[in-house]
Structure formats: C-alpha cells, structure tokens
Design an enzyme around this catalytic site. Structure first.
Site, PDB file in Angstrom:
ATOM      1  N   CYS A  33       8.572   2.364  -1.521  1.00 27.66           N
ATOM      2  CA  CYS A  33       8.493   3.374  -2.582  1.00 27.66           C
ATOM      3  C   CYS A  33       9.343   2.965  -3.788  1.00 27.66           C
ATOM      4  CB  CYS A  33       9.000   4.712  -2.068  1.00 27.66           C
ATOM      5  SG  CYS A  33       7.869   5.550  -0.940  1.00 27.66           S
ATOM      6  N   GLU A  43      11.563   4.722  -5.326  1.00 28.10           N
ATOM      7  CA  GLU A  43      12.963   5.133  -5.161  1.00 28.10           C
ATOM      8  C   GLU A  43      13.742   4.083  -4.378  1.00 28.10           C
ATOM      9  OE1 GLU A  43      10.236   6.814  -4.592  1.00 28.10           O
ATOM     10  OE2 GLU A  43      10.439   8.941  -4.997  1.00 28.10           O
TER      11      GLU A  43
HETATM   12  N1  THU Z   1       5.316   6.663  -3.430  1.00 29.94           N
HETATM   13  C1  THU Z   1       6.501   6.354  -4.053  1.00 29.94           C
HETATM   14  O1  THU Z   1       6.711   5.222  -4.516  1.00 29.94           O
HETATM   15  N2  THU Z   1       7.426   7.324  -4.150  1.00 29.94           N
HETATM   16  C2  THU Z   1       7.248   8.606  -3.739  1.00 29.94           C
HETATM   17  O2  THU Z   1       8.183   9.369  -3.817  1.00 29.94           O
HETATM   18  C3  THU Z   1       5.957   9.039  -3.221  1.00 29.94           C
HETATM   19  C4  THU Z   1       5.034   7.941  -2.837  1.00 29.94           C
HETATM   20  C5  THU Z   1       4.297   5.611  -3.342  1.00 29.94           C
HETATM   21  C6  THU Z   1       4.107   5.009  -1.984  1.00 29.94           C
HETATM   22  C7  THU Z   1       2.704   4.460  -2.100  1.00 29.94           C
HETATM   23  O3  THU Z   1       2.762   3.181  -2.715  1.00 29.94           O
HETATM   24  C8  THU Z   1       2.009   5.415  -3.056  1.00 29.94           C
HETATM   25  O4  THU Z   1       3.041   6.122  -3.718  1.00 29.94           O
HETATM   26  C9  THU Z   1       1.073   6.399  -2.374  1.00 29.94           C
HETATM   27  O5  THU Z   1       1.714   7.049  -1.326  1.00 29.94           O
END
Ligand code: THU
Length: 130
Positions: free
Chosen positions: A50, A52
């Site tokens: 993610c 974050e």
């Molecule tokens: N995702 C993030 O990068 N941060 C979040 O807080 C929510 C989800 C990303 C993970 C994945 O690459 C995409 O969003 C779909 O879930």
C-alpha cells in the site's frame, strides 16, 4: 510543497496494473521533512504494498521514526481510508492525536485522528506479561 501536493504527485507513480487504483500517501516527519509512498502491486497479489507502507518505509529509511501528520489520496467517490493493516502500521509511528487527512482527487477531505481510525489498537502494553 504541502502534504496534499506531495501525495498527489507520488500517486502518479503508483504501479497498479491489476487494480488500476492509484493511491498516494504523504507523512510529515517530526523533523518537518515530507515522505511519500504509492501503492506497488505484484502479479502475486498479496505481495503488493500500500501507499502508506511505502511512505513509512521511506521515513524509516531516512532515519525518522515519528510523523506528525499524514495524508492519503485516491480517485475514489469518498475520501479514501487506509486499510486495516495500514492503520496498524501508521499507529506504530504516529501519536494518537496525529491527524490523518483522507482525500479524493476531486478535493473532498475527511480528517480523523489516528486514535479515531484505529480504536482499541494492539500495542506493546498488551505484551507486558511476557
Ligand atoms: N491501497 C493503498 O495503497 N492504500 C489504502 O489505504 C487502500 C488500498 C491499494 C492497495 C491496492 O494496490 C489497491 O489500493 C486496491 O486495493
């Protein structure tokens, strides 16, 4: 550059061939330096990371272990909240009262504290008997 601008900019670099959902995150370290991260997916889906997590890794790699402000942005209908795992990752490095701004690319924002997004968090005090 402010946190929102920084997160918007890094979001463009997100590697999202599978979800097509670009996320950008920015943290203001206690020193004032801004750290950014974007999501990086993988063909083995659970190996993706993610935005974050990327920003936290950048901060720690630069030698800081505390942030005072956080922001996450995506092109979503309502301000994008961090996933559960990222909430736990964030509270490791930010105090309960630190503000987390969740944004859409259209300009909507919701602000909550870390304590509000992760009530009842697991922390080191739960291991005190071991
Ligand atoms: N995702 C993030 O990068 N941060 C979040 O807080 C929510 C989800 C990303 C993970 C994945 O690459 C995409 O969003 C779909 O879930």
């Amino acid at each position: 550059m402010d946190l929102r601008e920084a997160a918007e900019k890094v979001r463009e670099n997100a590697y999202v061939p599978y979800s097509k959902f670009k996320v950008g995150a920015a943290l203001r370290g206690a020193s004032g330096t801004i750290y950014v991260g974007c999501n990086v997916e993988n063909v083995a889906y659970p190996e993706g990371t993610c935005a974050e997590a990327g920003a936290i890794a950048a901060m720690v790699a630069a030698g800081e272990t505390e942030f005072t402000e956080a922001l996450v942005i995506a092109d979503s209908p309502t301000p994008v909240p961090p996933c559960g795992g990222c909430r736990q990752k964030l509270v490791e490095f930010g105090k309960a009262e630190v503000k987390l701004t969740m944004c859409t690319t259209d300009g909507a924002e919701t602000v909550m504290t870390l304590a509000e997004v992760l009530p009842g968090r697991f922390d080191a005090s739960h291991m005190e008997r071991t």
